[in-house]
Structures are given as structure tokens and as C-alpha cells.
Scaffold this active site. Structure first.
Site, PDB file in Angstrom:
ATOM      1  CE1 TYR A 590      -3.154  -2.837   0.209  1.00 52.68           C
ATOM      2  CE2 TYR A 590      -3.674  -2.215   2.467  1.00 52.68           C
ATOM      3  CZ  TYR A 590      -4.005  -3.001   1.532  1.00 52.68           C
ATOM      4  OH  TYR A 590      -5.049  -3.896   1.399  1.00 52.68           O
ATOM      5  N   GLY A 745     -16.651   2.717  -2.880  1.00 46.74           N
ATOM      6  CA  GLY A 745     -17.097   3.764  -2.904  1.00 46.74           C
ATOM      7  C   GLY A 745     -18.574   3.951  -3.858  1.00 46.74           C
TER       8      GLY A 745
END
Length: 850
Positions: A590, A745
Site C-alpha cells: 500500500y 465508494g
């Protein structure tokens, strides 16, 4: 004094002596030989003392010296202290802890520490090995001839189907793979022992044990002994000591030689008021021995991990009891994986093997196996004693599925009725095929699983039924059939595999469904998730029902991280911590490690104690060029820990099943990381059903539970549920972490079904527009009724479905919206309404479950 034996004036030795025997002064050097001769004679009769040595220790010394051929002592030709010193010196090169104290040194003369070979016992004289469990083809038997070597060691001639314990070089046993649990003997009220002893007393206790009961139990005792089932387990709390008294009375009719062949185990009740160790434990043990009519117990156990002291302090007290000659072997009961490891290590430092862990284990409670606890015990050479092996009578078939059930056993009616019917029908059918009672099938299953079941026997009939569990063995097909309908069961914070401050715990947590547990790996049906709700990972980590996924922190490729974004993420981090969401998941890839660095920076403002309460998980990326195991994994883990500013990780996961090595090789590397103390628990991500089974099995062989499987799961990707993956994980005790729970999202409602979508999330355009429109409209409708954001509804849905969602939080607003998923619960009707328009999704070979 011998140079290798510390002088009694030494401060360390004096301190130990004062603690072990405060009423005796340290002894003067070299008393007259006549005094040693008299002390030896007195010790054998149990009435003498030597200044500075407890009477209990003296008897061990006398017996140990006579066992080692010190005939001069019996004629008064040598003195006791000098001879003790001589014996200690012969082992000084092997024993480094010579300053432990006089009692420790004396006892060391008589024993040889068993080699660290798992699952066996090596006798000092015969060098014979006995397994901790039966092999897969051995049939358990009850009748065995025994011969005895010197001292406490026992050897067996002929049949090898014994389960044995290793304890500081001597064995308690050999014993048959079936024991008798004496909880019912003398018991007047089936209630928690601390309540029974401290609050209730006759005549207020409801009378259950009667003179007729004693006669029946005596018949059961005699029958068991006659059949070679001569291992009996009791406790000071059973019947407020009456169970121990009954055993003493039952043994009166036996000769000393016959008594010596019997194995008697008892337990110490670690009440909160018992704060002084080792004094409280030694005093309680001596009281138990008095009630049992014994000079030395075979096995002394800690009844539950509810002691106010640390495990290491309790271990020292057990070691003192062993070294004082009051007990042959020591064990525990209801200990978790972490507590078992700590107790094993602490006793090992004193040169003593942890003999046993007594746990509730049966066909209606298999969590000790699925959690990896039994595997760990076997790895450490710890025998597993299974109490409530007949499910408090439920598995005998005498109650049926619906009952009625006796007082204090009403909870037996709270199992899923359909599944319980199938389980009891299967037990009954196998029992009919085998020509044995249902109870015998349930007990034989426990034996096949590598445990020693403790079967209750209130009368001759029950004893005869128990004995029919021996002489045969379930086939692998029969075991698998029984496993199919078994229940995983649950732990609880206070008694079984954990500790807490509850004042009135339950011995058995009700279970509604095999895959709908309250054991801490996911939320029970009907329970509302709150910030105070705690779930359990691998029996070690306590986490909230929701976590924060830190994928976006530091990532520039998909989440477009900037320097300005750090302040918003810090606010999100602090808000989450303040509201009980202290579980964060990151990975080395990440932001190319930047996510881990951000977490380290965010944690700097917290104290060490506050950081210790936070749970940080990270992941290993199995690049194709990382071919050297375990080196590559261990190196990557150390790099991640450096970036996180941690010495030991909480959870380390394999990011996906794309490694060039086999699952077994990767599992071994993860196990090495745990063994080296680099991480507390280990897990995987994106693993399929077959890969989960392989990883779980491989780790279990190393005594380590598979903690988690992190998967992509949401209302737009339900394939982990429909494929049975989530169900399998729950069955194995594996926590399911759901990443992308709000569909990157999409489920928040900020994107229209037709888009446009941000760079890196173009894949969100693939869904059927009509179905997606209906799904988003339903989410909005439920959210408005609940007065929460759409994202909160999507997160609550994943919690209700038995997972821990990893919600992204790039800023304070998102963190606040995430938090609104807690404090309420979707109804079954709302769940059904949402799922009407949900998407199954798909797997792919390169990343998700392939």
C-alpha cells in the site's frame, strides 16, 4: 558445603526458603550423621523435620536418596546435607538454575528432564516412549498389565495403547485413554464453585447427593478400577471438597499396592481472594491431599484462567508444589492458546513439563480443535483432557432434542433443532451398528480426536456404558459423518479459554446454530454491534466489529494521496481510536510501504500503553521473484515492523494465493514467524475454499491457528458467501475480514450508476445499470429510515453477514460516517430487501480465490 550448591546464607536461597517454608530457619552445615539417620527414618514415617527443610521436601529427599542406592544413609554413615550436595553436583553441568533454592536443588537429584520430543515420554531407566495420543489405527483398550520402575516412573508391558504424560522425566501413568470425571460425586448444586462455597451452604443448597448416591458411585468406582479405567479427576470445588472425600472413602477398601496403580487428579480454584502465591496454592493442595488421603497427588491443575496473578506467577507456584514433593505432575484447565503457551514456557524454565490442559470438548463443542488449541497442546507435548465429553448427558440420547432438561442444564435445549436431530440420529445409528450405547460413540470420537475424555459415572450402569467406548475404534468415514453435524460451540471471557471480571459467568454459552456462534469470530444473530462489542481473532486479539482499511493512506495510483491528505487521515485515525475502532489493516504494497509509515507517524502521539491496545495488521506480497522461504517472508515482515515502529506484529497475512511455493511451504514460513516471536497471529487474503483448507491444516500441524481470511465482500460481490467460503471459514474458526465493503465508494451513493468513475476505478462501470439503480435506491431508502448514511447501511450488512468490514477513511467525515454503522442492526426483512438487488460477482485466477 559443596562448591556447586549455594550456601543457605546466600540471599537468593534464603529468600526462596523464606517464601517456601517461612516457619523454618536455614539449616546449619553438616549436622551429625546420627541426626541425618534419624531425619531419614522420621521422613519415611512422615513425622520428622530437618532445620531449613519443609517436611514435605524432606520426604522427597529421603525417598530420592534411597532410590538412588544411598544405603549408607540408612546406616547413619553419611550426613544428609553433604549427600544432597553431592547429588546436586552430579547434575550441575546440566542444570543452570542452581540458585532457585534448596528444595529445588534437592528434588533435582532425583529426576532427569525428559528430552524435548513432542508427544512422547522417555522413562529414566527403560528409555521407553509412550505417545500422548493413539495413532490412527490403534484401538483403545482398558485392560493392561503394568510393571513399575523405581520411584514414580511406570512402564507398561505388552499393549502399547496408553496415553502418557511427560513431567520432569517421570510419567503419570501410563493410563488408559478414558478417565472418570468426578464432578457429580458429592455435588449438591450444579452452580459455579465460587458461588457455591462463598454464598450458599447447607441446608440452603438443594440436596442432590444422598447416601444412596454414594453407594451407586462406589459401585461405579469399583467397576472402573476392575476394568483398568483407574484415572479419576476431581477438584476442591466439586461438592465443596466432598468429591475428594468420596474418592478417599472409595479407596479405603483397596491395598496400598492397588491404590498406587490408580491415578488421582485434582484442581486448585483460583479465586480472586487467593492473592498470595505460592502460599495459597500450597495450602489448598495440602488440604486436597488430606481430603484424598494421599501424601502426593498424581496431577494438580489450575481450574481456570481467572487468577488475578500473571500466568508466570501461577506457574512458579505450581513448580514449587512439584519441587516440594506434593505432586508428580502439574496442569491447567480452560486455558487458551496464548495462556497455554505462556504456562508451558514458564514451567519449562523451571525444568517442568506442562502435563495437561483440561477443556470442554465434545461433539457439541469442537472449538478447541477448530481454533488450533488441541493441535498446539499436542505440539507442546501437553495431554488434552476433555471434560463434558457427553455434553452433560445430551449426547447419550436420554433427553432428546427438546428435553425436558434437568435444572441447571436448560441451556441444552438452545441448540439448532434440525442440526441437533441430525447429530443425535447419526450417533444413534452408529451406536446401533456397533452394538454400543450412544455415549460410547461420543467418547470414542473424543479419543479418535486425540483427547482423553472424562466421562461421568454416577452409578454402575453409567460406568458400564463408558467402558464400552474401549476395544474398538470409529472409522474415518464415521468420524467424518459425526463431524458433519457437530457444533463448533463457543468460548467465553471468564471461564473457558479467557479471563474477564464478570462475577457470575456461564459454563456453557447457548448456541443457536453451528455457523452462528458467540465464540467471538463474528456477531451472534440478534446482537447489536457497538463500539464496545469485541470479537476474537485466533483466541488472542480482541477487536471491534469493524476495522479501518488503510489502503488509501499513502497510495497515489488509485487513491491519489497527497501530502495534504495526511492531516485528514490523522483526524480519521484519532476519531476512530476515540470511538473504539482500534483495528487497522495495511500492507507492504500500500503506497509502496507508505501506508505503514503513515500508521507509525499517526501512533506517535499515543502513549505506549495506548498503542498496546491498538491492533495493527499488515500483509506480505508474494511477488514471483520471492522464491526463498522462509527467508523472504521473514525479511519482509521485519521490514514492515520497522516501518510500523513495532517489535512484534499483531496479524501478518499472505496478500493473495499467487505465491510460487505450495501452500504448505508458505504455512511453514508463517509458523516460523510466530515461533520467532515476530507476530502474534497469522492469516491469508483472497484464498479459495481448497486453499483455506490446506493452509488451516498445515498451520494446525505446527500448533498455530489460521486467524483470518481477508476477502472482497460486499453487496456487489457476494460470491464468497454463495460459494460457501465464508461458511467454511466460520466452521474452521477463521475470522472473515471484508475488504471493499462499500464497493470502492459505489455503495455510498456518490457515484451515479452510469458514472463517471475516478481513474483506477473504471471497473465499477461493469454492473447492470438497472439492477444497480434498484440496489442504490434500496440502500438510500433503508438509510433514510435509519437516519444514517448509505455507507453505514452497507457496512452494517457485512457485519450482520458474519464478517468484519474494513472501511476506508481518508478523512474525518468518512470516519464519522463509518462509525454510524454501529449502534443498530438491520432486520431480517431489511437484509432480504437489500439482497434482492445485490450482485454475486466473480472470482479470477490471478488474484481473488484462484
Amino acid at each position: 558445603m559443596h562448591p556447586n550448591l549455594p550456601d543457605a546464607s546466600n540471599s537468593i536461597v534464603s529468600t526462596h526458603l523464606a517464601r517456601l517454608a517461612p516457619t523454618y530457619p536455614t539449616y546449619p552445615p553438616n549436622p551429625p550423621a546420627s541426626e541425618s539417620k534419624r531425619a531419614f527414618d522420621d521422613a519415611k514415617s512422615g513425622r520428622g523435620t530437618v532445620p531449613g527443610i519443609q517436611p514435605d521436601c524432606l520426604w522427597v529427599v529421603a525417598r530420592a536418596l534411597s532410590r538412588n542406592g544411598d544405603n549408607n544413609l540408612s546406616t547413619g554413615q553419611c550426613d544428609l546435607p553433604t549427600l544432597c550436595a553431592s547429588r546436586v553436583s552430579t547434575h550441575a553441568s546440566r542444570r543452570k538454575d542452581v540458585t532457585r533454592g534448596l528444595a529445588r536443588q534437592i528434588t533435582s537429584c532425583a529426576i532427569t528432564i525428559a528430552p524435548r520430543k513432542p508427544n512422547c515420554i522417555v522413562h529414566e531407566d527403560k528409555r521407553r516412549r509412550f505417545p500422548l495420543t493413539l495413532c490412527k489405527v490403534q484401538e483403545p483398550h482398558g485392560q493392561h498389565r503394568r510393571t513399575y520402575c523405581s520411584g514414580a516412573c511406570r512402564a507398561v508391558r505388552g499393549d502399547k495403547n496408553h496415553t502418557c504424560w511427560r513431567a520432569a522425566g517421570t510419567a503419570v501413568g501410563p493410563i488408559v485413554p478414558l478417565a472418570i470425571g468426578c464432578w457429580s460425586w458429592g455435588d449438591q448444586a450444579t452452580v459455579l464453585f465460587s458461588v457455591t462455597i462463598k454464598i450458599l451452604s447447607p441446608p440452603f443448597l438443594p440436596r442432590k447427593w444422598t447416601p444412596e448416591s454414594e453407594k451407586d458411585a462406589k459401585e461405579a468406582f469399583d467397576f472402573c478400577v476392575s476394568q483398568g479405567i483407574d484415572f479419576f479427576d476431581t477438584a476442591e470445588s466439586y461438592g465443596v471438597g466432598e468429591s475428594e472425600g468420596e474418592i478417599q472413602r472409595f479407596r479405603e477398601s483397596y491395598t496400598d499396592e492397588a491404590k498406587a496403580r490408580q491415578t488421582i487428579a485434582t484442581k486448585y480454584a483460583p479465586w480472586k481472594e487467593r492473592e498470595t502465591l505460592p502460599d495459597n496454592l500450597l495450602s489448598a493442595l495440602k488440604d486436597s491431599l488430606n481430603r484424598l488421603g494421599m501424601f502426593k497427588a498424581d496431577l494438580y491443575q489450575i481450574h481456570g484462567p481467572i487468577h488475578v496473578q500473571e500466568v508466570e506467577v501461577v506457574a512458579d507456584a505450581l513448580a514449587d508444589a512439584h519441587d516440594a514433593g506434593l505432586v508428580k505432575a502439574v496442569g491447567v484447565s480452560n486455558y487458551s492458546l496464548d495462556e497455554t503457551r505462556r504456562m508451558h514456557l514458564a514451567l519449562q524454565k523451571r525444568g517442568i513439563q506442562l502435563a495437561s490442559n483440561q477443556i470442554s470438548y465434545s461433539l457439541i463443542r469442537t472449538i478447541p480443535m477448530t481454533s488450533g488449541l488441541i493441535g498446539l497442546c499436542h505440539e507442546l507435548g501437553v495431554a488434552v483432557l476433555a471434560y463434558s465429553s457427553l455434553g452433560m448427558g445430551l449426547l447419550t440420547g436420554k433427553f432428546g432434542v427438546r428435553g425436558p432438561f434437568p435444572e441447571r442444564r436448560e441451556h441444552l435445549g438452545q441448540f439448532d433443532e434440525e442440526q441437533m436431530t441430525q447429530l443425535l440420529d447419526t450417533v444413534e445409528r452408529i451406536a446401533g451398528d456397533r452394538g454400543v450405547p450412544m455415549s460410547a460413540v461420543a467418547l470414542n470420537w473424543c479419543i479418535c480426536k486425540g483427547t482423553i475424555p472424562l466421562a461421568g459415572a454416577k452409578n454402575l450402569h453409567q460406568a458400564e456404558q463408558n467402558a464400552k467406548a474401549l476395544g474398538w475404534r470409529l472409522t474415518e468415514e464415521e468420524v467424518a459423518e459425526l463431524d458433519k453435524y457437530s457444533f463448533v460451540g463457543s468460548n467465553n471471557e471468564y471461564w473457558q479459554h479467557g479471563r474477564a471480571d464478570s462475577s457470575l459467568p456461564s459454563f456453557h454459552t447457548p448456541i443457536k446454530h453451528r455457523f452462528n456462534m458467540t465464540d467471538g469470530i463474528f456477531l451472534t444473530a440478534g446482537v447489536v454491534p457497538t463500539k464496545d462489542t469485541k470479537l476474537t481473532i485466533a483466541g488472542l486479539l480482541k477487536v471491534p466489529p469493524m476495522a479501518i482499511g488503510a489502503w488509501s493512506w499513502g497510495d497515489t495510483s488509485i487513491w491519489h494521496w497527497t501530502a495534504e491528505a495526511e492531516a485528514g487521515a490523522k483526524e480519521a485515525f484519532d476519531f476512530s481510536i476515540a470511538n473504539g475502532i482500534n483495528f487497522f489493516d495495511t500492507a507492504e504494497v500500500y503506497g509502496k510501504g507508505e501506508s505503514e509509515r503513515e500508521i507509525e507517524r499517526f501512533r506517535r502521539s499515543y502513549t505506549e500503553a495506548e498503542r498496546a491496545k491498538q491492533v495493527i495488521a499488515t500483509k506480505y506480497f508474494p511477488h514471483a521473484h520471492r522464491t526463498t522461504f522462509p527467508d523472504n517472508l521473514l525479511s519482509a515482515l521485519r521490514d514492515s515492523l520497522a516501518r510500523l515502529g513495532m517489535e512484534k506484529g499483531d496479524l501478518y497475512q499472505i496478500h493473495a494465493a499467487i505465491h510460487p511455493q505450495t501452500v504448505e511451504v508458505v504455512a511453514s514460513a508463517l509458523a516460523d514467524a510466530v515461533s520467532l516471536g515476530l507476530v502474534k497471529t497469522v492469516g491469508v487474503s483472497n484464498y479459495s475454499l481448497s486453499e483455506i483448507r490446506l493452509m488451516h491444516s498445515a498451520l494446525q500441524k505446527r500448533g498455530i491457528p489460521l486467524a483470518v481470511n481477508q476477502i472482497c465482500y460486499s453487496l456487489i460481490r457476494r460470491i464468497p458467501e454463495t460459494s460457501g467460503l465464508i461458511k467454511l471459514c466460520h466452521e474452521l474458526g477463521v475470522v472473515v475480514l471484508a475488504y471493499s465493503p462499500i464497493g470502492m465508494g459505489l455503495l455510498t451513493g456518490k457515484f451515479a450508476p452510469e458514472g463517471p468513475f475516478p481513474k483506477g476505478r473504471e471497473s465499477l462501470d461493469k454492473f447492470d445499470k438497472g439492477q444497480l439503480t434498484n440496489l442504490l435506491a434500496t440502500l438510500k431508502s433503508v438509510a433514510e429510515r435509519r437516519g444514517v448514511p448509505q455507507s453505514a447501511v452497507a457496512l452494517n450488512w457485512t457485519i450482520v453477514k458474519g464478517t468484519i468490514p474494513l472501511a476506508g477513511a481518508k478523512n474525518l467525515q468518512q470516519a464519522e460516517q463509518n462509525f454510524k454503522a454501529l449502534g443498530w442492526r438491520l432486520t431480517d426483512e431489511e437484509v432480504e430487501e437489500l439482497e434482492r438487488y445485490s450482485f454475486v460477482g466473480s472470482n479470477n485466477e490471478g488474484w481473488q480465490h484462484g
